[in-house]
Motif scaffolding. Sequence first.
Motif, mmCIF file in Angstrom:
data_model
loop_
_atom_site.group_PDB
_atom_site.id
_atom_site.type_symbol
_atom_site.label_atom_id
_atom_site.label_comp_id
_atom_site.label_asym_id
_atom_site.label_seq_id
_atom_site.Cartn_x
_atom_site.Cartn_y
_atom_site.Cartn_z
ATOM 1 N N THR A 181 127.328 75.608 -1.859
ATOM 2 C CA THR A 181 128.238 74.838 -2.722
ATOM 3 C C THR A 181 129.310 75.721 -3.347
ATOM 4 N N GLU A 182 129.021 76.991 -3.553
ATOM 5 C CA GLU A 182 130.047 77.906 -4.066
ATOM 6 C C GLU A 182 131.107 78.179 -3.011
ATOM 7 N N ASP A 183 130.692 78.323 -1.755
ATOM 8 C CA ASP A 183 131.623 78.607 -0.661
ATOM 9 C C ASP A 183 132.395 77.373 -0.211
ATOM 10 N N ILE A 184 131.704 76.236 -0.095
ATOM 11 C CA ILE A 184 132.258 75.042 0.543
ATOM 12 C C ILE A 184 132.694 73.999 -0.477
ATOM 13 N N GLY A 185 131.937 73.890 -1.562
ATOM 14 C CA GLY A 185 132.178 72.837 -2.551
ATOM 15 C C GLY A 185 131.278 71.647 -2.276
ATOM 16 N N GLY A 186 131.465 70.588 -3.032
ATOM 17 C CA GLY A 186 130.711 69.362 -2.823
ATOM 18 C C GLY A 186 129.259 69.453 -3.222
ATOM 19 N N ILE A 187 128.455 68.655 -2.537
ATOM 20 C CA ILE A 187 127.018 68.556 -2.807
ATOM 21 C C ILE A 187 126.271 68.768 -1.493
ATOM 22 N N LEU A 188 125.209 69.550 -1.550
ATOM 23 C CA LEU A 188 124.346 69.770 -0.394
ATOM 24 C C LEU A 188 122.934 69.348 -0.759
ATOM 25 N N LYS A 192 133.237 64.403 -3.646
ATOM 26 C CA LYS A 192 133.879 63.345 -4.411
ATOM 27 C C LYS A 192 135.176 62.947 -3.718
ATOM 28 N N GLU A 193 135.490 61.684 -3.827
ATOM 29 C CA GLU A 193 136.730 61.195 -3.227
ATOM 30 C C GLU A 193 137.918 61.930 -3.829
ATOM 31 N N GLY A 194 138.783 62.401 -2.960
ATOM 32 C CA GLY A 194 139.972 63.101 -3.416
ATOM 33 C C GLY A 194 139.762 64.568 -3.737
ATOM 34 N N ASP A 195 138.584 65.110 -3.430
ATOM 35 C CA ASP A 195 138.300 66.527 -3.685
ATOM 36 C C ASP A 195 139.020 67.370 -2.640
ATOM 37 N N SER A 236 124.904 71.149 -6.451
ATOM 38 C CA SER A 236 126.197 70.507 -6.631
ATOM 39 C C SER A 236 127.203 71.509 -7.175
ATOM 40 N N ALA A 237 128.366 71.542 -6.545
ATOM 41 C CA ALA A 237 129.454 72.383 -7.034
ATOM 42 C C ALA A 237 130.108 71.741 -8.257
ATOM 43 N N TYR A 238 129.935 70.451 -8.431
ATOM 44 C CA TYR A 238 130.597 69.731 -9.512
ATOM 45 C C TYR A 238 129.978 70.007 -10.880
ATOM 46 N N ASN A 239 128.660 69.977 -10.947
ATOM 47 C CA ASN A 239 128.011 70.236 -12.236
ATOM 48 C C ASN A 239 127.260 71.569 -12.256
#
Length: 109
Positions: free
Chosen positions: A43-50, A67-70, A12-15
């Motif tokens: 996740t570092e390149d694209i973001g989000g969760i894989l 996440k919504e609105g990311d 996860s890029a979020y946590n």
Amino acid sequence: MDEEEVVLCGASAYNKKYYLNEYFEGLPDGVKDELKIMCVLYTEDIGGILQLVFDEEGNLQFRTQQKEGDLLYDEIGSVLKIKQLQNTKQDLLESLEMYYRVFFLGEDE
């Protein structure tokens, strides 16, 4: 997700965390390292969760979400990156599918 699906690993890029399912701790260290690098770099390149998920037939699927609105999540880049990983890591992914089918689904080689 269906009950028949099993998560292999995810990041996860979020946590800023990586997860490997404890059922796969028996994989060789080199394979575990390669999975971690692959997921974290995605996740570092694209973001989000894989997540890499085995379906009920033992096929390995790439699952992504954001996440919504990311606004930083690169949706087009995600599709391209997954295709690139499927091509460059084809041997690894096929080996993982075979491992799962033999040791978890009980299929013969």
